[in-house]
Design an enzyme around this catalytic site. Structure first.
Site, mmCIF file in Angstrom:
data_model
loop_
_atom_site.group_PDB
_atom_site.id
_atom_site.type_symbol
_atom_site.label_atom_id
_atom_site.label_comp_id
_atom_site.label_asym_id
_atom_site.label_seq_id
_atom_site.Cartn_x
_atom_site.Cartn_y
_atom_site.Cartn_z
ATOM 1 N N GLU A 212 0.959 -1.245 -0.044
ATOM 2 C CA GLU A 212 0.016 0.022 0.041
ATOM 3 C C GLU A 212 1.031 1.291 -0.068
ATOM 4 O O GLU A 212 1.387 1.684 0.882
ATOM 5 C CB GLU A 212 -1.002 -0.125 1.070
ATOM 6 C CG GLU A 212 -1.996 -1.235 1.314
ATOM 7 C CD GLU A 212 -2.960 -1.355 0.302
ATOM 8 O OE1 GLU A 212 -3.301 0.057 -0.126
ATOM 9 O OE2 GLU A 212 -3.699 -2.043 0.149
ATOM 10 N N CYS A 246 -2.028 9.675 2.687
ATOM 11 C CA CYS A 246 -1.820 9.117 1.261
ATOM 12 C C CYS A 246 -2.720 9.290 0.178
ATOM 13 O O CYS A 246 -2.264 9.216 -0.874
ATOM 14 C CB CYS A 246 -1.354 7.461 1.477
ATOM 15 S SG CYS A 246 -2.976 6.565 1.969
HETATM 16 P P1 NAD Z 1 8.162 4.621 5.139
HETATM 17 O O1 NAD Z 1 8.154 3.974 3.746
HETATM 18 O O2 NAD Z 1 9.371 5.702 5.662
HETATM 19 O O3 NAD Z 1 7.859 3.708 6.482
HETATM 20 C C1 NAD Z 1 7.094 2.926 6.308
HETATM 21 C C2 NAD Z 1 7.558 1.610 7.288
HETATM 22 O O4 NAD Z 1 8.857 1.150 6.642
HETATM 23 C C3 NAD Z 1 7.972 2.067 8.828
HETATM 24 O O5 NAD Z 1 7.397 0.982 9.598
HETATM 25 C C4 NAD Z 1 9.267 2.071 8.716
HETATM 26 O O6 NAD Z 1 9.988 1.803 9.903
HETATM 27 C C5 NAD Z 1 9.843 1.203 7.420
HETATM 28 N N1 NAD Z 1 11.058 1.625 6.869
HETATM 29 C C6 NAD Z 1 11.610 2.811 6.752
HETATM 30 N N2 NAD Z 1 12.500 2.744 6.152
HETATM 31 C C7 NAD Z 1 13.014 1.634 5.905
HETATM 32 C C8 NAD Z 1 14.194 0.781 5.129
HETATM 33 N N3 NAD Z 1 15.131 1.620 4.629
HETATM 34 N N4 NAD Z 1 14.155 -0.498 5.297
HETATM 35 C C9 NAD Z 1 12.987 -1.142 5.731
HETATM 36 N N5 NAD Z 1 11.795 -0.636 6.377
HETATM 37 C C10 NAD Z 1 11.994 0.622 6.427
HETATM 38 O O7 NAD Z 1 6.692 5.512 5.110
HETATM 39 P P2 NAD Z 1 6.307 6.636 5.853
HETATM 40 O O8 NAD Z 1 7.242 7.965 5.820
HETATM 41 O O9 NAD Z 1 6.055 6.153 7.194
HETATM 42 O O10 NAD Z 1 4.921 7.090 5.098
HETATM 43 C C11 NAD Z 1 4.721 7.696 4.294
HETATM 44 C C12 NAD Z 1 4.291 7.062 2.902
HETATM 45 O O11 NAD Z 1 3.369 6.211 2.988
HETATM 46 C C13 NAD Z 1 3.858 8.114 1.880
HETATM 47 O O12 NAD Z 1 4.419 7.815 0.445
HETATM 48 C C14 NAD Z 1 2.352 7.716 1.794
HETATM 49 O O13 NAD Z 1 1.641 7.988 0.584
HETATM 50 C C15 NAD Z 1 2.371 6.145 2.055
HETATM 51 N N6 NAD Z 1 1.405 5.902 2.744
HETATM 52 C C16 NAD Z 1 0.540 5.023 1.955
HETATM 53 C C17 NAD Z 1 -0.835 4.620 2.561
HETATM 54 C C18 NAD Z 1 -1.622 3.611 1.515
HETATM 55 O O14 NAD Z 1 -2.785 3.218 2.170
HETATM 56 N N7 NAD Z 1 -1.481 3.434 0.430
HETATM 57 C C19 NAD Z 1 -1.117 4.864 3.676
HETATM 58 C C20 NAD Z 1 -0.299 5.920 4.368
HETATM 59 C C21 NAD Z 1 0.663 6.460 4.092
#
Ligand code: NAD
Length: 458
Positions: A212, A246
């Site tokens: 997602e 998002c």
């Molecule tokens: P992110 O990808 O930075 O983090 C999400 C998860 O991934 C966290 O639990 C984090 O600890 C982990 N993570 C971060 N860096 C990592 C790495 N290098 N290796 C492995 N895991 C890692 O996302 P975010 O900043 O928390 O959220 C924002 C993004 O999420 C935006 O792009 C938004 O559009 C998207 N989003 C999508 C939905 C949806 O339902 N489609 C909902 C909410 C947010």
């Protein structure tokens, strides 16, 4: 986490006992989860205020209320969803019976982001429990107050060999969580960039995924839109959670004939919703941390600001900001904004608007405001997107009868309601044959049977 692999193996062993399979077990766990969320509702609300300045009403609408409603829907429909579903049997297998048999996948990993830290971890958890799985939960580390309460809820409700809470910094913890253990499904919500890392790790274990992700979701306001309603429905979603959503409208494409009038309405609506000083508004959120604050401040740099633009780093506050027509090359039109900045671009004809949309990958959502049915259908058809709305924004997310998910760079797979149950289940296709009649046609020797076989199997 110390001894993580031992915990994961214990979860696998527990799943293998078959304890999670019965409808009674699943319903009981969902009921326990519901009670625990209710017990911690106030603490959750306070934590979400600390992390993101969310009001308790906003927490209810977008976090706790959504999850409780999802639990209720699952408990109510579980027997129906779990029941074998008969399907027609083809001619050669008559008089056998054919049916679809859903069963749990096994041990699933759920990884969540920080913008709706509770809802985006617990909505998939509810689906995974309803489908009879064991679960490992990886929350976001960027909302620490909420992370702590969620940990308490899980620890008080479930044994760690059934639902394991694994908090920690993503870049460090994910390899530990994913490199040595094979999950039966990985459900990830977050950025597209990290989604690619997760997809690669899952691929190494041949684990299926739901991703997602994000993207730039356009909102089109045509010459036939009801502008007053459009202004309210764009403003209330775009600036909810300070734009860190998002499926928020990332930018507006407005027919040039109504652009001026819409901007006037948007400004008036902003004043009405958040007052002269949104920093003091009960309803207005904060940016999650300094990194994102500075990223957003940089996106604003050099842009023509029609309204807002004030910011205060100490408070992690950025006012609701309307921006006039950035260049197509500006970073604000290249990356997902994920904050309270709204570019407004006038267009002369549909082809011009479509060209703006096609600059980026398939969006997660698309919104179109118009009173013209034909025009609405045309937009729905000509843009590939995950899900969307006509004459409103983001509300499709609240309807459990609609699948939620992206397309291409905005995601793989879908969930919510029955779609979550299906995502976390494997559907076995089963044929139950009779031992009589036992027609010799299918047995060797096949010699001389070709004509009959062609007639029956063609
Ligand atoms: P992110 O990808 O930075 O983090 C999400 C998860 O991934 C966290 O639990 C984090 O600890 C982990 N993570 C971060 N860096 C990592 C790495 N290098 N290796 C492995 N895991 C890692 O996302 P975010 O900043 O928390 O959220 C924002 C993004 O999420 C935006 O792009 C938004 O559009 C998207 N989003 C999508 C939905 C949806 O339902 N489609 C909902 C909410 C947010």
């Amino acid at each position: 986490m110390a001894g993580l692999i031992n915990h994961l193996n214990a979860i696998r062993n527990f799943f293998d006992t078959g304890a999670t399979r019965s409808a009674d077990f699943r319903k009981k766990q969902l009921q326990l989860l519901k009670e625990s969320i209710r017990k911690h509702e106030e603490a959750l609300s306070n934590a979400l205020f600390t992390d993101l300045h969310k009001s308790k009403e906003e927490v209810w609408i977008t976090e706790t209320g959504m999850v409780l409603s999802e639990i209720n829907a699952c408990i109510k429909s579980l027997d129906e969803w779990m029941a074998p579903q008969p399907v027609p049997t083809n001619f050669v297998n008559i008089p056998g019976k054919s049916y679809l048999l859903p069963e749990p996948l096994g041990v699933v990993l759920i990884i969540a982001p920080w913008n709706y830290p509770f809802q985006l971890l617990f909505m998939p958890l509810v689906g995974a429990i309803a489908a009879g799985n064991c679960v490992v939960l990886k929350p976001s580390e960027l909302t620490p107050a909420t992370e702590k309460i969620m940990g308490q809820i899980i620890a008080e409700t479930f044994a760690p060999n059934y639902v394991l809470y694994a908090p920690g910094e993503g870049a460090a913890l994910i390899p530990e969580l994913m490199d040595t253990f094979r999950y039966d499904h990985v459900f990830y919500t977050g950025s597209t960039a990290v989604g690619k890392i997760i997809y690669q790790k899952a691929a190494a274990q041949l684990a299926p995924v739901t991703l997602e992700l994000g993207g730039k979701s356009p909102c089109i306001v045509t010459a036939n839109a009801a502008l007053t309603v459009a202004a309210k429905r764009i403003t209330s979603i775009k600036f909810s959670n300070a734009g860190q959503m998002c499926i928020t409208p990332d930018y507006l494409l407005v027919h040039h004939s109504v652009k001026e009038a819409l901007v006037r309405q948007l400004k008036a609506t902003l004043l009405k919703f958040y007052g002269e000083h949104p920093i003091t508004s009960y309803d207005y959120g904060r940016i999650v941390n300094n990194k994102h604050f500075n990223r957003l401040r940089n996106l604003m740099e050099g842009q023509t600001i029609l309204h807002g633009g004030e910011h205060n780093e100490e408070e992690l506050f950025i006012a609701p900001t309307l921006i006039d027509t950035p260049s197509t090359e500006a970073p604000i039109m290249k990356e997902e904004i994920f904050g309270p900045l709204l570019p407004i671009i006038g267009y002369e004809n549909d082809a011009e608007a479509l060209a703006w949309i096609r600059q980026n990958e398939n969006p997660l959502a698309l919104y179109v405001f118009t009173s013209n049915k034909r025009e609405a259908n045309q937009w729905l058809q000509q843009v590939p997107f995950g899900g969307g709305c006509v004459n409103t924004t983001a509300m499709h997310y609240l309807n459990k009868n609609l699948p939620f998910g992206g397309r291409g760079n905005s995601g793989i797979g879908r969930y919510h309601g029955r779609f979550s149950f299906e995502t976390f289940s494997h559907t076995k296709g089963v044929l139950k044959a009779r031992t009589w009649p036992d027609i010799p046609l299918a047995y060797p020797t096949l010699k001389g049977k070709l004509k009959t076989l062609k007639r029956l199997l063609g």
